[in-house]
Design a protein around this motif. Structure first.
Motif, PDB file in Angstrom:
ATOM      1  N   ALA A  19      39.067  52.440  36.669  1.00 47.60           N
ATOM      2  CA  ALA A  19      40.471  52.187  37.030  1.00 47.60           C
ATOM      3  C   ALA A  19      40.828  52.975  38.284  1.00 47.60           C
ATOM      4  N   ALA A  22      39.570  51.072  41.121  1.00 50.05           N
ATOM      5  CA  ALA A  22      40.419  49.915  41.406  1.00 50.05           C
ATOM      6  C   ALA A  22      41.664  50.349  42.158  1.00 50.05           C
ATOM      7  N   ARG A  23      42.150  51.542  41.843  1.00 55.36           N
ATOM      8  CA  ARG A  23      43.359  51.999  42.530  1.00 55.36           C
ATOM      9  C   ARG A  23      43.059  52.435  43.955  1.00 55.36           C
ATOM     10  N   SER A  67      36.485  44.792  39.538  1.00 50.69           N
ATOM     11  CA  SER A  67      37.355  43.985  38.679  1.00 50.69           C
ATOM     12  C   SER A  67      36.594  43.399  37.507  1.00 50.69           C
ATOM     13  N   LEU A  70      35.987  46.110  35.073  1.00 51.52           N
ATOM     14  CA  LEU A  70      37.260  46.508  34.444  1.00 51.52           C
ATOM     15  C   LEU A  70      37.680  45.490  33.399  1.00 51.52           C
ATOM     16  N   ALA A  74      38.135  46.411  29.557  1.00 49.23           N
ATOM     17  CA  ALA A  74      39.465  46.435  28.953  1.00 49.23           C
ATOM     18  C   ALA A  74      39.427  45.741  27.595  1.00 49.23           C
ATOM     19  N   ASP A  80      46.439  48.443  28.297  1.00 49.88           N
ATOM     20  CA  ASP A  80      46.084  49.404  29.322  1.00 49.88           C
ATOM     21  C   ASP A  80      45.121  50.437  28.758  1.00 49.88           C
TER      22      ASP A  80
ATOM     23  N   TRP B  84      45.252  45.151  42.554  1.00 50.19           N
ATOM     24  CA  TRP B  84      45.975  44.547  41.418  1.00 50.19           C
ATOM     25  C   TRP B  84      46.241  45.552  40.327  1.00 50.19           C
ATOM     26  N   TRP B  85      45.396  46.560  40.183  1.00 48.17           N
ATOM     27  CA  TRP B  85      45.583  47.519  39.100  1.00 48.17           C
ATOM     28  C   TRP B  85      46.874  48.296  39.261  1.00 48.17           C
ATOM     29  N   TRP B  86      47.346  48.427  40.503  1.00 48.07           N
ATOM     30  CA  TRP B  86      48.591  49.164  40.747  1.00 48.07           C
ATOM     31  C   TRP B  86      49.806  48.382  40.256  1.00 48.07           C
ATOM     32  N   ARG B  89      49.156  43.841  37.892  1.00 43.43           N
ATOM     33  CA  ARG B  89      48.887  43.857  36.462  1.00 43.43           C
ATOM     34  C   ARG B  89      50.181  44.134  35.700  1.00 43.43           C
ATOM     35  N   ALA B 277      41.847  39.731  37.185  1.00 38.76           N
ATOM     36  CA  ALA B 277      40.637  40.428  37.577  1.00 38.76           C
ATOM     37  C   ALA B 277      39.748  39.530  38.426  1.00 38.76           C
TER      38      ALA B 277
END
Lengths: 94, 897
Positions: A19, A22-23, A67, A70, A74, A80, B84-86, B89, B277
């Motif tokens: 995560a 990803a951020r 992605s 992730l 998930a 989350d 997208w995670w920020w 989503r 995703a």
């Protein structure tokens, strides 16, 4: 509700770092995409064109990698993972 | 050259295919089959409505005019998607849990279901999207014109471009109405439309790639040769303007979140959060491919085409010029697809917003008396949507006619982006910051939108159209620093960057500042928590408390919105969940909340809330109930604390009672002992008196010394009786307050002298030593000396009687305590046990063996009464090593020391 534990099992830890990745990816992307603005004087050269599209393509690949993992990591409800770090993913051996 | 009527035929055939695809998808979606319809691929392809005719034709024109800058339009969305995670989503999760139907609905719902905000966002969206729709109509007509001009003269010779634009608009309206307003609940989504758009996405991608490949390998002579040609073209001399580069990347990133059509496909039509995703890399990939060949086409187009050719149409004209009719037709279909898909989705999104936030509230307002009774709301909503679709397309067409379709495509798109981007602060603030308030959002939107209109939108119509040339050059009323394109004298900036910096800056500033100083209402705060912490409690929504809602009324209303079957099914299921039969469940808060959500999918959150509110009998929310609950809780807490206090008091009383009881019991025991004692005391002298008086009566021959002896005994005994009775009388007089005091000046030392002397010595035992401090005793008092000395005598004689030390010592000390005179009598005996200290001042109390004491146990009781009468006190001082009494004299007695 029990408090989230401070340290996570390996899988939970991986998922969190994923995560994080990803951020951070858009930050990296923004930095890469700012380069043409720094090198503004030269105009549109083929070198610039190749750089930009290569960087773009690299980002897409990185995003696909992060992605996909992730989404697999998930929980199925799409909850989350960082909110429920204690929940172990069901028999997920990636 | 392809015949124009042939082109129109192909076009119609293509549209027919689209109808067919949409129809099949719709049917499949209703059956629940066609799993691939719900695949992430379709979702990603549907996102391609971002790439409009502006992208398809305009990007090449943009590149030909400004070089590499066109690519920023895709870099912004790329960054947002891979990030997208920020945000995305969270946005999608919120959209799902809150049944959001449009971006206006999201903003309105987040800020306390404020319809005012919904209206403002709707207006911004309409104003921002209308030019964009005009742009699509323009591009379609332009592309028709290309073929018409090139084609042989004939019956299809296009004389009137406007008529073409109009018929395109009509056709789009029909398609949108047909597939866009078929169902009402946004939860069921527009499968048909989304699938048709996915097909169009594939068509435009293939078309552009085909043209690109043809240009690079067909005309340019390979990749390396094309790169060389780019280096040699005028494009190479076009530098990147850093301000525009950064500004446009930001703007495009903002646009993908705030454009109504993007919100529609990203959030509303999203089937599954996990599709994001896939879209996170696939959509950037799509736009990557879309822009890959833009620069080559532009460079080679500039070189190959005659000067003055419109670069916006290179995609079409290059293949045509090379005689590739098939390729040109494909390109035409690509452009057509881009334009139509954008218009369809935008029209759906806008019509949802217009009908939910403008038409329905107005309708509810006008028919306040009873939305449930008058008319069929379902039909009304659908009709409102259809009319809105028509209205939106009409607006676009009118804008196209008014502006004459002359501008470069790129500028219109950017102006549009900047307009809808004004929603960004309220949107991001709303989902990330709990402190964002309605007033803040209102301020930010108003300020940002006004500045956008002033600095960008109105000037874009050209000098003299809306703003006079003088206004643009010198500012309003000649105030230079207010010039629309040079606020505060910032002339050097590009007009677009200038407008973005000022409008977004002021927008964000107003939004933040007002939010910081504002205090939101309870509803806003509830919604804020729900939105910002959506991952913590996804299944939620603020609630209805159980009201007087009649299930039947609710069913009537729901039928009108959802349709009879759906509504009955919903109610039946709810009733079954509650364990009831039939169609009427109890109107529990859960049920009302669920129903409201369901309705919100059709008519928007604010409207659904208002409708349920009308039936439930509360148009304002249950916040009041919450308050009431809070009040009740507070009351209960208060009550329970009162109870606690009372029970404490009871415990205290019980403790006191227990103590009193113990005292009474002990006293009662003592009294019994005393009674036996006093009867003994009385009887002993009486017996002696009787015996000796009998002797005196009967025996006449007593010697005189005996006579005297016996009569002395009789006298002594009767004296003893008298003393006992005196004591009892004395006490009763004191207790009844009948005593009269005679205050007079006396000396404390005199009193003590007298008392010690009167107490006498100890009969038959070692004399008690009495220690005194004459200096301290030199105190003059005004009091009843006789009574006071009675107390002293009692204390001294008590000490003499009870002190059990071998060398008895009584210490009499006089001190001043808090302005009063205290006289302490302390002996060195064993003192009085704790247990008894509380009762020594009671009547008839006697601690030691009564026989030894030789008194009636009234002494200390009398002392206490006397001291009370004199205004002083007598207490036992524990812990002084022996029996210790303190006599305290009131200050008024101790005058003039």
């Amino acid at each position: 509700m029990a408090r989230a534990p401070l340290f996570l099992a390996r899988e939970g830890y991986r998922r969190r770092r994923l995560a994080d990745m990803a951020r951070l990816l858009p930050v990296l992307g923004a930095a890469l995409f700012l380069v043409p603005a720094l090198d503004a004087r030269d105009g549109l050269g083929s070198g610039m064109l190749i750089y930009l599209f290569s960087a773009w393509f690299g980002l897409i690949l990185a995003s696909a990698f992060v992605s996909a993992r992730l989404a697999r990591a998930a929980p199925s409800e799409g909850a989350d993972p960082s909110a429920e770090p204690a929940a172990e993913p069901p028999e997920e051996a990636s | 050259m392809i015949a124009f009527d042939m082109l129109v035929a192909i076009c119609l055939f293509y549209v027919a295919i689209l109808f067919g695809v949409a129809f099949l998808a719709e049917r499949g979606g209703r059956r629940g089959s066609n799993a691939w319809l719900r695949s992430p691929l379709v979702y990603t392809l549907s996102l391609s409505v971002y790439c409009t005719a502006w992208t398809f034709y305009g990007a090449v024109g943009y590149a030909a005019r400004s070089g590499l800058e066109f690519v920023t339009i895709y870099l912004g969305p790329t960054l947002v998607l891979i990030g997208w995670w920020w945000t995305l989503r969270k946005l999608v999760r919120i959209g799902k849990t809150q049944r959001i139907t449009s971006i206006a609905d999201l903003i309105s719902s987040r800020y306390g279901k404020s319809n005012m905000l919904g209206v403002i966002v709707t207006l911004i969206a309409v104003v921002g999207t209308t030019p964009y729709i005009a742009l699509q109509l323009q591009s379609v007509t332009l592309s028709f014109a290309v073929f018409a001009a090139a084609g042989a003269p004939g019956p299809w010779q296009l004389v009137d471009l406007n008529a073409a634009a109009f018929s395109v608009a009509i056709g789009l309206a029909v398609f949108t109405v047909f597939f866009g307003t078929r169902n009402l609940d946004a939860n069921e989504r527009h499968h048909g439309v989304v699938t048709a758009i996915a097909v169009e996405a594939v068509v435009k991608l293939i078309a552009l790639l085909a043209v690109g490949i043809f240009v690079v390998w067909g005309i340019g002579g390979g990749a390396q040769a094309t790169l060389d040609r780019i280096e040699a073209s005028p494009l190479a001399g076009m530098p990147v303007a850093p301000g525009r580069w950064i500004g446009l990347t930001f703007l495009a990133g903002a646009a993908i979140l705030t454009l109504p059509r993007m919100f529609q496909v990203l959030v509303v039509e999203n089937e599954d959060e996990r599709h994001l995703a896939t879209a996170a890399w696939a959509f950037p990939g799509y736009v990557f491919l879309m822009s890959l060949f833009v620069v080559p086409i532009a460079a080679i187009g500039l070189a190959e085409m005659p000067p003055g050719a419109n670069p916006d149409l290179f995609v079409l004209t290059l293949p045509l010029a090379q005689g590739r009719d098939g390729l040109a037709t494909l390109a035409f279909l690509g452009g057509f697809s881009s334009a139509t898909s954008m218009v369809i989705v935008a029209a759906i999104a806008l019509s949802t917003m217009v009908s939910n936030h403008i038409v329905m509230p107005l309708f509810l307002h006008w028919t306040r008396s009873g939305a449930t009774m008058s008319g069929d709301v379902r039909t009304l909503v659908l009709r409102a949507r259809r009319l809105s679709i028509g209205g939106v397309l009409l607006l676009g067409y009118l804008y196209y006619r008014l502006t004459g379709g002359s501008e470069a495509l790129a500028e219109i798109g950017l102006i549009s982006f900047a307009g809808v981007a004004q929603v960004l602060p309220a949107l991001l603030g709303g989902i990330l910051w709990r402190g964002a308030t309605r007033a803040g959002a209102l301020a930010g939107l108003t300020v940002g939108f006004s500045l956008w209109a002033y600095t960008l939108f109105l000037p874009s119509f050209g000098e003299g159209a809306v703003m006079s040339a003088g206004l643009l050059a010198d500012g309003p009323w000649g105030i230079g620093w207010l010039r629309p394109q040079g606020l505060f004298g910032l002339d050097g900036l590009d007009p677009l960057v200038h407008a973005v910096v000022f409008s977004m800056g002021a927008n964000a500033l107003a939004f933040t500042l007002v939010s910081l100083f504002d205090f939101p209402g309870p509803m806003e705060r509830l919604q804020a928590a729900q939105f910002v912490n959506v991952f913590d409690h996804s299944p939620a929504g603020q609630g209805w408390s159980q009201g007087r809602a009649e299930a039947e009324d609710l069913l009537l209303m729901a039928q009108r919105i959802l349709g009879a079957d759906d509504a009955q099914r919903l109610f039946q299921r709810a009733a079954a969940d509650q364990g009831k039969q039939g169609y009427l469940p109890d109107t529990t808060p859960e049920f009302l909340r669920g129903l409201e959500r369901k309705l919100a999918g059709s008519v928007g959150a604010a409207t659904a809330h208002a409708m349920v509110g009308q039936i439930v009998g509360r148009s304002s929310v249950s916040v009041e109930d919450l308050m009431k609950v809070a009040d009740e809780t507070a009351q209960m807490m208060e009550y329970s604390s009162q109870l606690e206090a009372k029970s404490e008091e009871l415990a205290r009383t019980a403790r006191q009672l227990r103590e009193v009881n113990e005292k009474l019991t002990e006293l009662s025991v003592q009294k019994d002992a005393f009674l036996s004692q006093i009867s003994h005391e009385l009887r002993t002298p009486m017996t002696s008196i009787r015996a000796f008086s009998e002797i005196l009566m009967e025996d006449d021959a007593l010697p005189p010394e005996r006579l005297a002896d016996y009569s002395r005994i009789i006298h002594q005994e009767s004296m003893r009786l008298t003393r006992l009775l005196d004591d009892l009388l004395d006490l009763s007089v004191l207790e009844n307050g009948q005593v009269s005091l005679h205050p007079q000046p006396v000396s404390l030392s005199d009193l003590l002298d007298r008392s010690v002397a009167a107490a006498g010595g100890r009969s038959g035992r070692a004399p008690m030593a009495i220690r005194r401090d004459p200096a301290a005793e030199r105190v003059d008092l005004v009091t009843d000396g006789d009574r006071l000395s009675q107390v002293f005598i009692n204390l001294v004689s008590n000490a003499q009687k009870y002190c059990d030390a071998a060398d008895p010592v009584l210490t009499i000390s006089v001190t001043e305590v808090e302005g009063r005179v205290a006289v302490d009598f302390v002996d060195n005996g064993s003192g009085i046990p704790d247990r008894s200290q509380s009762i020594i001042f009671e009547k008839f109390s006697r601690l030691s063996d009564p026989r030894k004491a030789g008194g009636a146990g009234l002494g200390l009781a009398i002392c206490r009464e006397i001291m009370v009468r004199l205004g002083g006190s007598i207490v036992y001082l524990p812990g002084r090593g022996g029996a210790a009494f303190r006599v305290t004299l009131p200050s008024r007695c101790a005058e003039a020391a």
